[in-house]
Scaffold this motif. Structure first.
Motif, PDB file in Angstrom:
ATOM      1  N   TYR A 109       0.869  -1.519   0.000  1.00 30.10           N
ATOM      2  CA  TYR A 109      -0.099  -0.498   0.469  1.00 30.10           C
ATOM      3  C   TYR A 109       1.054   0.951   0.044  1.00 30.10           C
ATOM      4  CZ  TYR A 109      -3.833   3.564   1.161  1.00 30.10           C
ATOM      5  OH  TYR A 109      -4.313   4.246   1.357  1.00 30.10           O
ATOM      6  N   THR A 110       0.506   2.064  -1.240  1.00 26.85           N
ATOM      7  CA  THR A 110       2.091   3.412  -1.089  1.00 26.85           C
ATOM      8  C   THR A 110       0.441   4.460  -1.486  1.00 26.85           C
ATOM      9  OG1 THR A 110       2.141   1.985  -3.762  1.00 26.85           O
ATOM     10  CG2 THR A 110       3.437   1.716  -2.016  1.00 26.85           C
ATOM     11  N   PRO A 111      -0.135   4.953  -0.794  1.00 28.26           N
ATOM     12  CA  PRO A 111      -0.849   6.243  -1.096  1.00 28.26           C
ATOM     13  C   PRO A 111       0.250   6.916  -1.039  1.00 28.26           C
ATOM     14  CG  PRO A 111      -0.425   5.733   1.106  1.00 28.26           C
ATOM     15  CD  PRO A 111      -0.364   4.648   0.303  1.00 28.26           C
ATOM     16  N   GLY A 112      -0.822   8.417  -1.839  1.00 29.42           N
ATOM     17  CA  GLY A 112       0.235   9.677  -1.683  1.00 29.42           C
ATOM     18  C   GLY A 112       0.186  10.191  -3.361  1.00 29.42           C
ATOM     19  N   HIS A 113       0.248   9.878  -4.292  1.00 27.00           N
ATOM     20  CA  HIS A 113      -0.133   9.679  -5.513  1.00 27.00           C
ATOM     21  C   HIS A 113      -1.486  10.235  -5.965  1.00 27.00           C
ATOM     22  CE1 HIS A 113      -0.200  11.006  -9.938  1.00 27.00           C
ATOM     23  NE2 HIS A 113      -1.022   9.208 -10.028  1.00 27.00           N
ATOM     24  N   THR A 114      -2.398   8.511  -5.161  1.00 27.69           N
ATOM     25  CA  THR A 114      -3.715   8.434  -5.129  1.00 27.69           C
ATOM     26  C   THR A 114      -3.739   8.069  -3.843  1.00 27.69           C
ATOM     27  OG1 THR A 114      -4.194   6.339  -6.255  1.00 27.69           O
ATOM     28  CG2 THR A 114      -3.976   8.004  -7.429  1.00 27.69           C
ATOM     29  N   ASP A 115      -5.344   7.659  -3.102  1.00 28.90           N
ATOM     30  CA  ASP A 115      -5.698   8.064  -1.928  1.00 28.90           C
ATOM     31  C   ASP A 115      -5.274   5.975  -1.550  1.00 28.90           C
ATOM     32  OD1 ASP A 115      -7.362   8.049  -2.749  1.00 28.90           O
ATOM     33  OD2 ASP A 115      -8.709   8.522  -1.062  1.00 28.90           O
ATOM     34  N   GLY A 116      -5.593   5.309  -2.641  1.00 32.55           N
ATOM     35  CA  GLY A 116      -6.047   3.990  -2.980  1.00 32.55           C
ATOM     36  C   GLY A 116      -4.599   3.434  -3.778  1.00 32.55           C
ATOM     37  N   HIS A 117      -2.953   4.144  -3.544  1.00 29.31           N
ATOM     38  CA  HIS A 117      -2.037   3.377  -4.638  1.00 29.31           C
ATOM     39  C   HIS A 117      -1.852   1.957  -4.246  1.00 29.31           C
ATOM     40  CE1 HIS A 117       1.338   3.188  -7.222  1.00 29.31           C
ATOM     41  NE2 HIS A 117       0.991   4.554  -7.724  1.00 29.31           N
ATOM     42  N   PHE A 118      -1.550   1.769  -5.144  1.00 29.39           N
ATOM     43  CA  PHE A 118      -0.868   0.214  -4.094  1.00 29.39           C
ATOM     44  C   PHE A 118       0.521   0.069  -5.433  1.00 29.39           C
ATOM     45  CE2 PHE A 118      -4.395  -0.910  -2.001  1.00 29.39           C
ATOM     46  CZ  PHE A 118      -3.090  -1.932  -0.727  1.00 29.39           C
ATOM     47  N   ALA A 119       1.386  -0.800  -5.277  1.00 36.19           N
ATOM     48  CA  ALA A 119       3.277  -0.846  -6.317  1.00 36.19           C
ATOM     49  C   ALA A 119       3.038  -3.178  -5.737  1.00 36.19           C
ATOM     50  CB  ALA A 119       4.007  -0.437  -5.335  1.00 36.19           C
ATOM     51  N   TYR A 120       3.495  -3.384  -6.612  1.00 33.54           N
ATOM     52  CA  TYR A 120       2.904  -4.470  -6.512  1.00 33.54           C
ATOM     53  C   TYR A 120       4.103  -5.700  -6.565  1.00 33.54           C
ATOM     54  CZ  TYR A 120      -1.347  -4.116  -7.358  1.00 33.54           C
ATOM     55  OH  TYR A 120      -2.725  -3.452  -7.725  1.00 33.54           O
ATOM     56  N   LEU A 121       5.170  -5.744  -5.392  1.00 34.54           N
ATOM     57  CA  LEU A 121       6.717  -6.720  -5.696  1.00 34.54           C
ATOM     58  C   LEU A 121       6.199  -8.257  -5.679  1.00 34.54           C
ATOM     59  CD1 LEU A 121       9.356  -6.403  -3.963  1.00 34.54           C
ATOM     60  CD2 LEU A 121       8.699  -7.641  -1.987  1.00 34.54           C
ATOM     61  N   LEU A 122       6.938  -8.650  -6.652  1.00 29.66           N
ATOM     62  CA  LEU A 122       7.456  -9.800  -7.355  1.00 29.66           C
ATOM     63  C   LEU A 122       9.037 -10.395  -7.401  1.00 29.66           C
ATOM     64  CD1 LEU A 122       6.149 -12.241  -9.366  1.00 29.66           C
ATOM     65  CD2 LEU A 122       6.797 -10.937 -11.113  1.00 29.66           C
ATOM     66  N   GLY A 123       9.070 -11.469  -5.963  1.00 30.75           N
ATOM     67  CA  GLY A 123      10.535 -11.585  -5.822  1.00 30.75           C
ATOM     68  C   GLY A 123      11.863  -9.805  -5.855  1.00 30.75           C
ATOM     69  N   ASP A 124      12.997 -10.537  -7.130  1.00 36.78           N
ATOM     70  CA  ASP A 124      13.581  -9.037  -7.289  1.00 36.78           C
ATOM     71  C   ASP A 124      13.037  -8.298  -7.975  1.00 36.78           C
ATOM     72  OD1 ASP A 124      13.853 -10.299  -9.851  1.00 36.78           O
ATOM     73  OD2 ASP A 124      15.962 -10.549  -9.840  1.00 36.78           O
ATOM     74  N   ARG A 125      11.818  -7.780  -8.393  1.00 40.01           N
ATOM     75  CA  ARG A 125      11.543  -6.992  -8.712  1.00 40.01           C
ATOM     76  C   ARG A 125       9.773  -5.800  -7.719  1.00 40.01           C
ATOM     77  NH1 ARG A 125      12.523 -11.189 -12.812  1.00 40.01           N
ATOM     78  NH2 ARG A 125      13.629 -10.585 -13.990  1.00 40.01           N
ATOM     79  N   VAL A 126      10.154  -5.143  -8.349  1.00 41.83           N
ATOM     80  CA  VAL A 126       8.860  -4.039  -7.501  1.00 41.83           C
ATOM     81  C   VAL A 126       8.041  -3.551  -8.508  1.00 41.83           C
ATOM     82  CG1 VAL A 126      10.016  -2.246  -6.899  1.00 41.83           C
ATOM     83  CG2 VAL A 126       7.407  -3.074  -6.057  1.00 41.83           C
ATOM     84  N   PHE A 127       6.453  -3.676  -8.966  1.00 43.56           N
ATOM     85  CA  PHE A 127       6.182  -2.717  -9.970  1.00 43.56           C
ATOM     86  C   PHE A 127       5.213  -1.676  -9.190  1.00 43.56           C
ATOM     87  CE2 PHE A 127       6.224  -7.311 -11.568  1.00 43.56           C
ATOM     88  CZ  PHE A 127       6.684  -7.050 -12.300  1.00 43.56           C
ATOM     89  N   THR A 128       5.916  -0.625  -9.686  1.00 38.02           N
ATOM     90  CA  THR A 128       5.684   1.077  -8.231  1.00 38.02           C
ATOM     91  C   THR A 128       4.842   1.863  -8.894  1.00 38.02           C
ATOM     92  OG1 THR A 128       7.630   2.464  -9.573  1.00 38.02           O
ATOM     93  CG2 THR A 128       7.902   1.161  -7.550  1.00 38.02           C
ATOM     94  N   GLY A 129       4.042   1.281  -9.803  1.00 34.25           N
ATOM     95  CA  GLY A 129       3.192   2.500 -10.589  1.00 34.25           C
ATOM     96  C   GLY A 129       3.205   4.232 -10.892  1.00 34.25           C
ATOM     97  N   ASP A 130       2.706   4.758 -10.212  1.00 35.08           N
ATOM     98  CA  ASP A 130       2.686   6.072 -10.906  1.00 35.08           C
ATOM     99  C   ASP A 130       3.794   6.822  -8.988  1.00 35.08           C
ATOM    100  OD1 ASP A 130       1.558   5.958 -12.036  1.00 35.08           O
ATOM    101  OD2 ASP A 130       0.822   7.844 -12.481  1.00 35.08           O
ATOM    102  N   ALA A 131       3.594   5.560  -8.107  1.00 42.20           N
ATOM    103  CA  ALA A 131       4.100   6.387  -6.286  1.00 42.20           C
ATOM    104  C   ALA A 131       5.848   6.320  -6.669  1.00 42.20           C
ATOM    105  CB  ALA A 131       3.655   5.158  -5.950  1.00 42.20           C
TER     106      ALA A 131
END
Length: 249
Positions: A109-131
């Motif tokens: 859960y990575t709010p700040g850009h929007t209040d409902g923003h999520f990033a997704y961790l997959l092993g040694d990668r992270v999909f960070t969206g707009d955060a």
């Protein structure tokens, strides 16, 4: 595992295709409606069946393909539970892994850009969206954005990941594809090095960015999981028109 990074040039959005080689199931992170045929063609080429679309947040610069994909191929829709979208099949929550075949994503859960923003961790990668973008971050001046919340999300959630974790953002406007936690901690001019919260808040308050030209259509459409609005101005119709050519990585 199969991973593809696909680029939609109109909104400079990266869509990520994740495929499980054991089950043949796949996930699309942040799919864009006008690049939908490209994504389906890539899934077909790889012999994969789309199980879920998964958005990082309610987007303001493009229409998600989630609903159109569900209609076309029967995939389910996953999105942050805190956004309470009635059109979703699965609500993402921190602490509850999102599993499709051998693909196991850890939602952050990575709010700040929007209040409902999520990033997704997959092993040694992270999909960070707009955060967290490559040497940047998403703006915080709409959709209940909050500079202090974004600072804490990045510094306390993302920058505490191992340095060698690769950063895959939702956008890049300069042709860059991937970064790393170590690189962003060192080089990100907004959030890296010894940047303080007060300095970051000052930076974000003085960006003076123009009002997003598609936001008044994208946000309502994306709260319905990807409904293209009727009556679009002629110069914005391209945001919902399916592309015949779209570069991919």
């Amino acid at each position: 595992m199969i991973i593809r990074q696909l680029f939609e040039p109109l909104s400079s959005t990266y869509t990520y295709l994740l495929g499980c080689e054991e089950t043949g199931q796949a996930v699309l992170i942040d799919p864009v409606v006008n690049a939908m045929e490209r994504d389906l063609a890539e899934l077909n080429r790889l012999g994969l069946t789309l199980a879920y679309s998964l958005d990082t947040h309610v987007h303001a610069d493009h229409i998600t393909a989630a609903l159109h994909l569900k209609t076309a191929v029967g995939s389910k829709i996953a999105a942050p539970a805190c956004d309470r979208l009635p059109c979703t099949d699965f609500g993402i929550e921190e602490g509850k892994p999102f599993q499709v075949g051998s693909i196991s994503l850890a939602p952050l859960y990575t709010p700040g850009h929007t209040d409902g923003h999520f990033a997704y961790l997959l092993g040694d990668r992270v999909f960070t969206g707009d955060a967290l973008l490559i040497e940047g971050c998403g703006r915080t001046d709409f959709q209940n954005g909050d500079a202090e919340a974004l600072y804490k999300s990045v510094r306390e959630k993302l920058f505490t990941l191992p340095d060698d974790v690769l950063v895959y953002p939702a956008h890049d406007y300069q042709g860059r594809r991937v970064s790393s936690i170590a690189q962003e901690k060192k080089r990100n001019p907004r959030l890296g090095a010894e940047r303080t919260l007060e300095e970051f808040k000052q930076i974000m308050a003085n960006l003076k960015l123009p009002y997003p030209k598609f936001i008044d259509y994208a946000v309502p459409g994306n709260k319905q999981c990807g409904v293209c609005p009727t009556g679009l101005p002629e110069d914005l119709e391209k945001y919902c028109r399916h592309m015949t050519v779209s570069p991919q990585g």
